[in-house]
Design a protein around this motif. Structure first.
Motif, PDB file in Angstrom:
ATOM      1  N   MET A 141      -3.012   3.421   1.917  1.00  0.00           N
ATOM      2  CA  MET A 141      -4.293   3.149   1.282  1.00  0.00           C
ATOM      3  C   MET A 141      -4.170   1.975   0.326  1.00  0.00           C
ATOM      4  N   ASP A 142      -5.249   1.207   0.188  1.00  0.00           N
ATOM      5  CA  ASP A 142      -5.293   0.116  -0.770  1.00  0.00           C
ATOM      6  C   ASP A 142      -4.848   0.610  -2.142  1.00  0.00           C
ATOM      7  N   VAL A 165      -0.275   7.982   1.100  1.00  0.00           N
ATOM      8  CA  VAL A 165      -0.796   9.049   0.254  1.00  0.00           C
ATOM      9  C   VAL A 165      -1.410  10.186   1.071  1.00  0.00           C
ATOM     10  N   GLU A 166      -1.452  11.339   0.412  1.00  0.00           N
ATOM     11  CA  GLU A 166      -2.229  12.463   0.903  1.00  0.00           C
ATOM     12  C   GLU A 166      -3.323  12.718  -0.126  1.00  0.00           C
ATOM     13  N   LYS A 167      -4.058  13.796   0.004  1.00  0.00           N
ATOM     14  CA  LYS A 167      -5.191  14.040  -0.896  1.00  0.00           C
ATOM     15  C   LYS A 167      -4.770  14.151  -2.359  1.00  0.00           C
ATOM     16  N   LEU A 218       0.742  10.687  -3.922  1.00  0.00           N
ATOM     17  CA  LEU A 218       1.804  10.214  -3.046  1.00  0.00           C
ATOM     18  C   LEU A 218       2.271  11.302  -2.085  1.00  0.00           C
ATOM     19  N   GLU A 265       0.834  -1.205   0.000  1.00  0.00           N
ATOM     20  CA  GLU A 265       0.000   0.000   0.000  1.00  0.00           C
ATOM     21  C   GLU A 265       0.872   1.260   0.000  1.00  0.00           C
ATOM     22  N   ALA A 308      -5.894   3.993  -4.199  1.00  0.00           N
ATOM     23  CA  ALA A 308      -4.948   5.102  -4.108  1.00  0.00           C
ATOM     24  C   ALA A 308      -4.516   5.636  -5.461  1.00  0.00           C
ATOM     25  N   MET A 341      -3.655   9.643  -8.129  1.00  0.00           N
ATOM     26  CA  MET A 341      -2.260   9.960  -8.419  1.00  0.00           C
ATOM     27  C   MET A 341      -2.071  10.502  -9.823  1.00  0.00           C
ATOM     28  N   GLY A 397      -0.885  11.827   6.245  1.00  0.00           N
ATOM     29  CA  GLY A 397      -1.506  11.002   5.214  1.00  0.00           C
ATOM     30  C   GLY A 397      -1.868   9.640   5.765  1.00  0.00           C
ATOM     31  N   GLU A 398      -2.031   8.677   4.870  1.00  0.00           N
ATOM     32  CA  GLU A 398      -2.409   7.329   5.291  1.00  0.00           C
ATOM     33  C   GLU A 398      -1.977   6.310   4.251  1.00  0.00           C
TER      34      GLU A 398
END
Length: 304
Positions: free
Chosen positions: A104-105, A48-50, A53, A45, A109, A113, A101-102
């Motif tokens: 993410m799957d 990421v942020e909004k 990456l 995974e 995600a 991008m 961030g987090e």
């Protein structure tokens, strides 16, 4: 016309600068350079942020000293780009990236991008997955070490070199009399249909693999010589090269192999267009991120 260079997960690749991979002094200096860029992965995974990456400088190495790092290449300014694989138990909340961030799957995600970021995340996912499952030498059973900036491993006992594998997969659409064949695996949601696909075996061409898989899975006979190449796409599950083809079918009677497919059916161009547009009352197709979407679209938008 469909072009592999524009395919999601393949478009806008970074300059891999492969000549840097064996220059250990350069790599160590690059990882300390304030201009260097790092992105993070964990268990396949991306972090990421909004906007896509989450990028860091060389301070990324402080997150988990000793974690595997890949040299991905250089951006247009010449800045070195690295991917870092954090441990599965890495606690974001207790780290210096808390709140930024987090993880993410992957499939969810990459939709947010930029094209180059999607290619980087896809490449890193494949490489890290290969290293995690190939820790021992296939020749002597010894422990291997990561070399060439992550693009190779070498046995510490016998010296054998091992390179990341990419498995060729035929993904194809059989067509006949204005209809195409789509199918669904039992594990997929109801109504979700796609092209049929299968791995290429030793000693056969990708066209032969496509024809064999169509017969094995659905009982449809095709001449490999009829195969039309559409495009290809790197697919990091785990590390495949999906080669898209359209084949002219010689038969239409479907015999489903229930160990491979739950169902298969012929649909018209009009139905294919409805599926692609999301207007079909029953069926839906893979999203544009997947090459199956583009193979179906290539055929569906042709003149009758």
């Amino acid at each position: 016309m469909t072009n592999s260079n524009d395919m999601p997960l393949a478009a806008k690749p970074l300059d891999r600068a492969a000549h840097r991979r064996t220059d250990e002094a350069w790599l160590e200096k690059a990882m300390q350079d304030d201009a260097s860029l790092f992105f993070l992965m964990r268990a396949g995974e991306p972090f990421v942020e909004k906007r896509g990456l989450f990028w860091m400088g060389p301070e990324a190495r402080k997150l988990s000293p000793g974690s595997p790092v890949l040299f991905m290449g250089e951006d247009k300014t010449g800045a070195p780009v690295f991917a870092m694989n954090l441990p599965e138990r890495f606690d974001v909340a207790a780290s210096l990236i808390a709140g930024t961030g987090e993880f993410m799957d992957f499939r969810g995600a990459v939709g947010a991008m930029a094209e180059m970021e999607a290619n980087l995340a896809s490449t890193a996912r494949s490489l890290f997955a290969w290293h995690s499952s190939h820790g021992f030498c296939a020749k002597c059973g010894g422990v291997v070490g990561i070399v060439d900036a992550g693009w190779k491993s070498q046995c510490q006992a016998c010296g054998a070199e091992h390179f990341p594998r990419t498995d060729p997969v035929a993904i194809m659409l059989a067509v006949k009399d204005g209809k195409c064949l789509i199918g669904r695996q039992a594990m997929w949601p109801a109504g979700f249909m796609s092209c049929l696909a299968g791995f290429c075996e030793p000693g056969e061409t990708i066209e032969q693999a496509a024809a064999r898989e169509l017969f094995e899975e659905a009982g449809i006979k095709c001449d490999p010589a009829s195969a039309e190449y559409v495009a290809c796409q790197p697919w990091p599950f785990a590390s495949s090269l999906m080669v898209g083809l359209i084949l002219e079918a010689e038969t239409t009677e479907i015999t489903v192999d229930k160990t491979e497919l739950d169902e298969a059916r012929w649909i018209t161009r009009a139905e294919a267009r409805e599926i692609l547009s999301g207007k079909h009352s029953e069926l839906y197709a893979p999203p544009p991120m997947a090459i199956a979407h583009h193979i179906l679209k290539t055929w569906a938008l042709r003149d009758e």
